[in-house]
Design a protein around this motif. Structure first.
Motif, PDB file in Angstrom:
ATOM      1  N   GLY A   1       0.819  -1.197   0.000  1.00  0.00           N
ATOM      2  CA  GLY A   1       0.000   0.000   0.000  1.00  0.00           C
ATOM      3  C   GLY A   1       0.852   1.245   0.000  1.00  0.00           C
ATOM      4  O   GLY A   1       1.937   1.271  -0.587  1.00  0.00           O
ATOM      5  N   GLN A   2       0.387   2.289   0.685  1.00  0.00           N
ATOM      6  CA  GLN A   2       1.111   3.551   0.711  1.00  0.00           C
ATOM      7  C   GLN A   2       2.339   3.438   1.605  1.00  0.00           C
ATOM      8  O   GLN A   2       2.272   2.940   2.727  1.00  0.00           O
ATOM      9  CB  GLN A   2       0.220   4.679   1.232  1.00  0.00           C
ATOM     10  CG  GLN A   2       0.931   6.033   1.264  1.00  0.00           C
ATOM     11  CD  GLN A   2       0.091   7.104   1.930  1.00  0.00           C
ATOM     12  OE1 GLN A   2      -0.904   6.806   2.574  1.00  0.00           O
ATOM     13  NE2 GLN A   2       0.493   8.343   1.778  1.00  0.00           N
TER      14      GLN A   2
ATOM     15  N   PRO B   1       4.567   4.527   4.324  1.00  0.00           N
ATOM     16  CA  PRO B   1       4.273   5.440   5.430  1.00  0.00           C
ATOM     17  C   PRO B   1       5.438   6.336   5.822  1.00  0.00           C
ATOM     18  O   PRO B   1       5.281   7.225   6.654  1.00  0.00           O
ATOM     19  CB  PRO B   1       3.938   4.476   6.573  1.00  0.00           C
ATOM     20  CG  PRO B   1       4.798   3.288   6.294  1.00  0.00           C
ATOM     21  CD  PRO B   1       4.848   3.159   4.798  1.00  0.00           C
TER      22      PRO B   1
ATOM     23  N   ASN C   1      -3.172   6.103  -2.843  1.00  0.00           N
ATOM     24  CA  ASN C   1      -2.198   5.060  -2.544  1.00  0.00           C
ATOM     25  C   ASN C   1      -1.938   4.165  -3.738  1.00  0.00           C
ATOM     26  O   ASN C   1      -2.800   3.925  -4.569  1.00  0.00           O
ATOM     27  CB  ASN C   1      -2.678   4.189  -1.379  1.00  0.00           C
ATOM     28  CG  ASN C   1      -3.006   5.009  -0.147  1.00  0.00           C
ATOM     29  OD1 ASN C   1      -2.559   6.135  -0.035  1.00  0.00           O
ATOM     30  ND2 ASN C   1      -3.785   4.442   0.745  1.00  0.00           N
TER      31      ASN C   1
ATOM     32  N   LYS D   1      -7.251  11.779   8.852  1.00  0.00           N
ATOM     33  CA  LYS D   1      -7.791  11.158   7.643  1.00  0.00           C
ATOM     34  C   LYS D   1      -8.972  10.256   8.013  1.00  0.00           C
ATOM     35  O   LYS D   1      -8.951   9.588   9.045  1.00  0.00           O
ATOM     36  CB  LYS D   1      -6.718  10.335   6.923  1.00  0.00           C
ATOM     37  CG  LYS D   1      -5.627  11.172   6.281  1.00  0.00           C
ATOM     38  CD  LYS D   1      -4.677  10.304   5.477  1.00  0.00           C
ATOM     39  CE  LYS D   1      -3.625  11.141   4.779  1.00  0.00           C
ATOM     40  NZ  LYS D   1      -2.705  10.321   3.951  1.00  0.00           N
TER      41      LYS D   1
ATOM     42  N   SER E   1      -9.129   5.990   4.919  1.00  0.00           N
ATOM     43  CA  SER E   1      -7.921   6.166   4.113  1.00  0.00           C
ATOM     44  C   SER E   1      -7.036   4.926   4.168  1.00  0.00           C
ATOM     45  O   SER E   1      -7.347   3.942   4.831  1.00  0.00           O
ATOM     46  CB  SER E   1      -7.137   7.381   4.632  1.00  0.00           C
ATOM     47  OG  SER E   1      -6.702   7.136   5.960  1.00  0.00           O
ATOM     48  N   THR E   2      -5.935   5.022   3.463  1.00  0.00           N
ATOM     49  CA  THR E   2      -4.851   4.028   3.411  1.00  0.00           C
ATOM     50  C   THR E   2      -5.332   2.587   3.257  1.00  0.00           C
ATOM     51  O   THR E   2      -5.066   1.732   4.105  1.00  0.00           O
ATOM     52  CB  THR E   2      -3.946   4.127   4.661  1.00  0.00           C
ATOM     53  OG1 THR E   2      -4.760   3.942   5.846  1.00  0.00           O
ATOM     54  CG2 THR E   2      -3.253   5.460   4.722  1.00  0.00           C
TER      55      THR E   2
ATOM     56  N   THR F   1      -4.946  -1.106   2.190  1.00  0.00           N
ATOM     57  CA  THR F   1      -3.753  -1.927   1.991  1.00  0.00           C
ATOM     58  C   THR F   1      -4.136  -3.360   1.702  1.00  0.00           C
ATOM     59  O   THR F   1      -5.157  -3.865   2.199  1.00  0.00           O
ATOM     60  CB  THR F   1      -2.831  -1.898   3.239  1.00  0.00           C
ATOM     61  OG1 THR F   1      -3.574  -2.358   4.378  1.00  0.00           O
ATOM     62  CG2 THR F   1      -2.310  -0.503   3.502  1.00  0.00           C
TER      63      THR F   1
END
Length: 268
Positions: A38-39, A41, A78, A255, A258-259, A261
């Motif tokens: 994912g994103q 961090p 992401n 947020k 969000s994110t 994964t």
């Protein structure tokens, strides 16, 4: 987007295939190791923006918005094909697991002094001079701990959960200027009175609610999808943290949903 749909389709196929067979999962004492996709961090890992400029009368960061340097991204931006890190889970109860994750990136360039050219007796060049290299070390790391409550379903392959996660991360850069061989207009070597070492750092504290679903296959392979309904991060950026050019500023990020994964791992 096509790649994302492909990954989600593959995840669905695996889960549907697992429905035909029942297997108990998440028993007390079970362990799980998962790769998180994912994103990223971590902070913006260039970090040269944290170094002070001793030639100026003002100090601080170049941009007026500190969030530019924190690699926070926008909700929904992401990339689910980036590896974020590795997470380890331990089931202390059938319905409760604790987890931790960690990742680090260290880069180091040793300093190299300027080497003067060598000339022969009659002024001929025996070897050219060698340029100096500024020493630099950058360190970026993050760590999280958390706990998940597992909800029970009739299909033992599917494991929905909700939980909390707390984390911290840090980014630091330090440089060292070696012997440069620089000379003034009269051809005399410059005497350096200013500091030759520079440093900067930033850190953050994070808290988040998480929700997701794991699909556990008979062979112990785990495929999952996770999202954060709510997350909060407080960050501090510091230029020259131990010097006379010390500068610090804060940034807060909240947020919602969000994110997302993807998770791929093993339970044993």
């Amino acid at each position: 987007m096509t790649r994302l749909f492909g990954i989600l389709t593959l995840l669905t196929v695996f889960c549907v295939g697992a429905v035909a067979q029942q297997q108990e999962g998440g028993k007390s004492g079970s362990k799980q190791v998962t790769v998180i996709l994912g994103q990223n961090p971590m902070f913006n890992q260039g970090t040269s923006y944290l170094l002070p400029d001793y030639s100026k009368e003002t100090t601080g960061i170049a941009q007026s918005d500190p969030g530019i340097y924190l690699n926070l991204g926008e909700v929904g931006s992401n990339s689910l094909v980036n590896m974020v890190g590795v997470q380890a889970n331990y089931f202390i109860l059938d319905f409760l697991d604790v987890n931790a994750s960690f990742a680090m990136n260290i880069n180091m360039t040793p300093e190299k002094n300027f080497v003067e050219a060598a000339e022969g007796y009659y002024g001929e060049a025996l070897s050219p001079s060698q340029k100096y290299i500024q020493g630099k070390m950058t360190t970026n790391w993050y760590a999280t701990i958390g706990a998940n409550y597992r909800f029970s379903l009739s299909n033992k392959h599917l494991s929905p959960y909700g939980g909390v996660r707390f984390g911290t991360q840090m980014g630091r850069i330090q440089t060292q200027l070696p012997y440069t061989g620089e000379k003034d207009d009269a051809g005399i070597e410059k005497l350096i009175y200013s500091r030759t070492s520079k440093a900067g750092q930033m850190y953050s504290l994070q808290g988040a609610l998480v929700a997701g679903m794991d699909c556990v296959l008979n062979c112990g392979i785990v495929l999952g999808l996770e999202v954060s309904p709510f997350s909060y991060q407080h960050s501090v950026i510091m230029v020259d943290p131990a010097g006379t050019y010390r500068y610090a500023c804060d940034h807060n990020s909240i947020k919602i949903l969000s994110t997302p994964t993807l998770k791929f791992g093993f339970r044993f």
